[in-house]
Structures are given as structure tokens and as C-alpha cells.
Scaffold this active site. Sequence first.
Site, mmCIF file in Angstrom:
data_model
loop_
_atom_site.group_PDB
_atom_site.id
_atom_site.type_symbol
_atom_site.label_atom_id
_atom_site.label_comp_id
_atom_site.label_asym_id
_atom_site.label_seq_id
_atom_site.Cartn_x
_atom_site.Cartn_y
_atom_site.Cartn_z
ATOM 1 N N VAL A 564 0.839 -1.196 0.000
ATOM 2 C CA VAL A 564 0.000 0.000 0.000
ATOM 3 C C VAL A 564 0.879 1.253 0.000
ATOM 4 C CG1 VAL A 564 -1.979 -1.101 1.111
ATOM 5 C CG2 VAL A 564 -0.186 -0.075 2.527
ATOM 6 N N ASP A 565 2.191 1.056 -0.083
ATOM 7 C CA ASP A 565 3.082 2.221 -0.115
ATOM 8 C C ASP A 565 3.729 2.317 -1.500
ATOM 9 O OD1 ASP A 565 4.715 0.033 -0.062
ATOM 10 O OD2 ASP A 565 5.668 0.508 1.862
ATOM 11 N N ASP A 566 4.772 3.097 -1.618
ATOM 12 C CA ASP A 566 5.381 3.299 -2.931
ATOM 13 C C ASP A 566 6.448 2.263 -3.215
ATOM 14 O OD1 ASP A 566 3.758 5.440 -3.445
ATOM 15 O OD2 ASP A 566 5.071 6.804 -2.341
#
Length: 695
Positions: A564-566
Site C-alpha cells: 500500500v506504499d510506494d
Amino acid sequence: KMNTCNHLRHVESMATLPSGAGKISHLNSVILGEDLASEENDLVFPSNHFSSQALVSSPEKYLEMYKRSIEDPAGFWSDIASTFYWKHQWNQPVFSENLDVTKGTINIEWFKGGITNICYNALDRNIDAGNGSKIALYWEGNEPDVDASLSYSQLLDKVCQLANYLKDIDVKKGDAVIIYLPMLMELPIAMLACARIGAVHSVVFAGFSAESLSQRIVDCKPKAVITCNAVRRGPKVINLKEIVDAALVESTKNGVSVDVCLTYENQSAMKREATKWQEGRDVWWQDIIPTYPTTCEVEWVDAEDPLFLLYTSGSTGKPKGVLHTTGGYMVYTATTFKYAFDYKPSDIYWCTADCGWITGHSYVTYGPLLNGASVIIFEGAPNYPDSGRCWDIVDKYKVTIFYTAPTLVRSLMRDGDEYVTRCSRKSLRVLGSVGEPINPSAWRWFFNVVGDSRCPISDTWWQTETGGFMITPLPGAWPQKPGSATFPFFGVLPVIVDEKGTEIEGECSGYLCVKNSWPGAFRTLYGDHERYETTYFKPFPGYYFSGDGCSRDKDGYHWLTGRVDDVINVSGHRIGTAEVESALVSHPKCAEAAVVGVEHEVKGQGIYAFVTLVEGVPYSEELRKELIVAVRKQIGAFAAPDKIHWAPGLPKTRSGKIMRRILRKIASKQLDELGDTSTLADPSVVDQLIELSDC
Ligand code: PRX
């Protein structure tokens, strides 16, 4: 101390799965395989034969052990730790269960005060137990007829020789050593030699570029670099020494010079005469290491002394040095290996991961060797000489446990069943998957075709940071659901939280966190404890935040849904979008870049880069290639973008933040799901981007 009641209630309810309850109680009488998955709940049961011989043979047994591990972690883990060799007993098994950064700094310690050595436990202890002549490592070279092996005693001899040399060049306890080697036996030998003398190894995957290697050298300032001159991967020869030479030059420019570059002559790839050499710094492994004694005193270390550093990608351009310590990691990797693969001393184990990644650390080197297992190491490529190579190897060595990544499963699945079915594979007992979610169709192919509907699949969810498996099936205990990592390992309390950090019960989706401390957890980011706390403990105070999304179904099974992050997961390799962006903008003609992950049939995720050029520079095929070369050069070939999308401008909010949500939709061609674009500083850039989609 912890409020675990809800979770335990939850786990108890899993043991009597509402829809599968009847079937679970008949675990040993229902065999899926021929008529496998029951359509209504998609459960795949282990066979009667498998379960009856498994270490954990039923949900009830799992529950009993799991309950104890949560209610009495100190007792549970101490009992297991006692089966290892400790020169001195620890003071207390676990210190600081505080994972709440608002209440103080995060300082995780396991078995502090315990004095041990992981190399001693992996080698000497197994030899003392009578396994000296058992094969520790089988090495399969790139060419099918090139192989070698080492027994536990022979491996110890080689480790000691290298350890003595390292001591001789003044590598001491706590010093860093960088290892940049392909999958030769010298790679685990080098890791174990460092561990034996208390040095901290940092293995850098030998697919990283000179610049990435240099960045790591500058960060950890190693006393020595261990490498080889070249490697053959399939038909290609890669000159690794040249990459190391360039990295060392670059590091010197940045103020870090390395005195020793120990180089293994990998003769099947390149002769020493063809290797560039710097007298005084470079040393041929074969010339010096065999001259050292085959015994070497162990450096006894504290359980909390560092064992290794492994750099991994995060959401900024700078890789993070994940630091693991000795005692907890040792106990955790050995235990997870044993239970998740239902390990038996007669097993022949093959994990296709490279030791350059955490999977190779925990489940090629440490976990299996601590259990006294026979481990296969494969230098080559899975499609060389053809796509049946893996199954040829399985038959050649009679592999019983085969652990790999979904990307490999999907690519072999695409090549056709004939490559698989031409081999017997009857030795296989347990299959494993790691690195990314395994899609149900790949799961089924792996299960039905590779495993002949006979072998349970351990879909192990974990991370560089966690050191070992966190959510994983225990084959034999649970019915499986294709694509689900199922339930937590002993001692792990996973929770799913919403945006506000509130735990959600029952069937739900959200952010995957862990509520307690487990022995294999990393202790810090090298030289940056603040980043450690900010990245992992601040997003949801009270919890370790994994960075993954997860849902839990009505039966309590966990389904990982991706980062859910980069961070993106390309062929199971973790890559920060910011790293790729920074490589792209290093090209003088690139003004700005935004990288997103996009679904990819084989790789899981592909790299999709939106690139804005400097004013007046025209798009061209040549420039596209140059940009890809820039990424290969800065990071490595595995991070090369699959697609460069020319972007006259990027969609930004009025405050200048790139709206990646929109870019992801454009990249995956979900144009009717762009959502509200009115908050953009210039909504017309979206239309321009769509127009340029196919250029
Ligand atoms: O997104 C998850 C994915 O891989 C990430 C961790 O990457 P790395 O630290 O490189 O370690 C890979 C090998 C452990 C996780 O945050 N991941 C790993 N295993 C699984 C997975 N996603 C779904 N299912 C898995 N079994």
C-alpha cells in the site's frame, strides 16, 4: 500482558471453521486432489498420509501450540531456544514488548545476555550430533553436467579457512563485509565465515549495478568485499569483477576505500587471465584461502550482536539497511523452516531464491542448515537449457521440498505442462511460494501439475524486516485455500487495522500490522533508528506496520493484497518507485518521472514510468532506450521499466503533489475509473496522457 483474548477467540473460531467445520473434523478422511477443492469453500485438504506424519497434524494441534506461543512467548521461545547451543544462558528471553512509539523508543531484544554463534549452531552442532558426513550443500552449476557437493564437515572446513583469512586481514567482530557473489557455494560459505568471527555480512544481490553496490559500500564501510570474476546465467556471461571495480572506484570518490577485494575465480565463466586486476587490493580466493587451517575458534557473540545487514527498498530513493541480530533470528528462522515445510531429516530441500535477498539468507543458508538439512544451490537460470530445468534438478537430486516465487511458477506455466510432466517429480512432498501474492490459477497449476495434486503449498508471507515467515500454512495442519497465506505462525499476532489504526475484527480488509514482538524481527535500520520508528511504528502507534494490504475472510484466512506504499514487487523483487524515478531523472533530458506498478502476467507487477522531458527535447525511441539504460546502470537490469509513457505534464494537486492514483488508472487502462480530477492544478494533463498512451 497483552490483550490477546479477541485474537485467540478468533483463532479458536478458525479451528472450527463455520463452513468447513465438518470437513476439518474429517481432515484425515477427506483427500482433495483428485476431486480436490470443494467448490463451496474452495478448501484444499492435505492427504491423510501427509497429515498423519506431519509435525503439526491438525488445526487443534496448531491451536494448542499457537495459544501457548501467544500467552507465554517467553516460555514458548525459551523452550525452543534451549535446543540450540549457548555458551551462556540469556538473562531474559524477551525484553521490551513495547511497540508503541508514543510510549518510548522501540527497542526489541530477544535472549539478551545469551552468548552463542549461529555458524557454530549450523555446522559444529550438527556435526557433533553425528551429521558430519551428511551433505549440507549440493551445488548445481549453470550447465547441467557441472555440479559439486559439500558435507557438513567439508563445509565447516571451508568456512574455517575463510574465517581465518578474514581474521588475518584484520576483520574483527562487528566489522562489515560486503559479499557480491552469485549462487556459488562460496556465497553461503562467506556468510557463515563472517558469522563465525562475529563480522556483519551484507550480501548485495549480484544483479545490482556498480552504482547500487557502491551506495551500499559507502553506507556500511566494509573491511573487505568478496566477489567472483564472472558468472554464467543461461547463455550469458556477466563480468562481476568489472562491476565491483567500478563500484570501488565510485566509493573511493565518496570517501570510502576498501583495502581487500577477495575474488573467487569462477573458471567455468571466465579465466583469471581475462580478469582485470588491481595488485595490492585484489586477491584470488583459490590462491590464498586453501592455505589456511581448517579449524577456527568461534567468536562467541551476544544474542543481540548484529549478524547481518541487508539493504532493501522503501518509499524513498535511499535503500534501507535492515539490521538483524543473532539469537532471535537463529531461533526464528530455524523454527519457521522446520514447521512451515514440515521438515524431516531425510528431506532434500531446494529454494530457488538467491542469497542476495532475504529469502536466501533465511531459507537457503540459515534456517535449513540450522536444521541440518541438505540444501540445493543453483547457479543457473530456470529456463536454461530449457524450461524443464527445475524439474530435471528435482529428479536429479530427489528434491522433496521445493520453494519458489509465483513469478517463476507463472512463467513456467506459460511454457507448457510438457516440460513438467516429462520429469517424474515423485520425490516432491511440500511446495512453497514467496515474494508476492500467488494468484489462484498459478496456485492450482503449481499444485495440480507440479505437485501432482499431492503436495501442500506453503504460501509464506513475510518480509526482509520480519526475518522469517509470519503468515503461512503449516502443511498437514490446515486445509488450504488457493491464494491465501492462511494463518499466523507461532508467536505472531497479525491484525488488520483501518486508516485510523483501529483493529478490525472478523471478515474485513485493511492494513496488515503485527501487534507483538517476535524473535526474528529486525532491530533497526542501520544508522537510522529514527527512520526505523517513523516508517514502521509511527503510521499505526502500537503496531509494526508491514506496508501491505490484507483481507481476512469469513473463515479467518488471510489474503495479502499487495503493497500500500510506494514499493512495487517485480518478479518477487522489491523495488521502490522513488529509486526508479531518481535513476530516470539522472538522465539530463528527463525533467520529471513518476513510476507506478502495473499488473503483469508473469512478473506480478511491471514497472510503468511516466516521463516528462526537458523543454524542447523531442520523444524518440533512442531516448526511451537511454532512459532504460540509465535505470539498469543505477539500480540493475531487474529494475528496468517495462513501459515508458511520455508525459507532457504530470497530474498534480495545487500543492504540487503527484496524484499517483490517477497515473495507476491510466497505466492499467482503467480510464473510466479515473475518479475526480477537478482538484488537479491542470486537469487537461490527464487527457494529454491518455492521448499519448500508445506512443
Ligand atoms: O508485499 C509483500 C510481498 O513481499 C514484500 C516483502 O518483500 P521483501 O522484503 O523483498 O521480502 C520478500 C521475501 C520475503 C511484502 O511486503 N510478499 C512476500 N511474500 C508474500 C508477499 N505477498 C503476498 N504473499 C506472500 N506470500
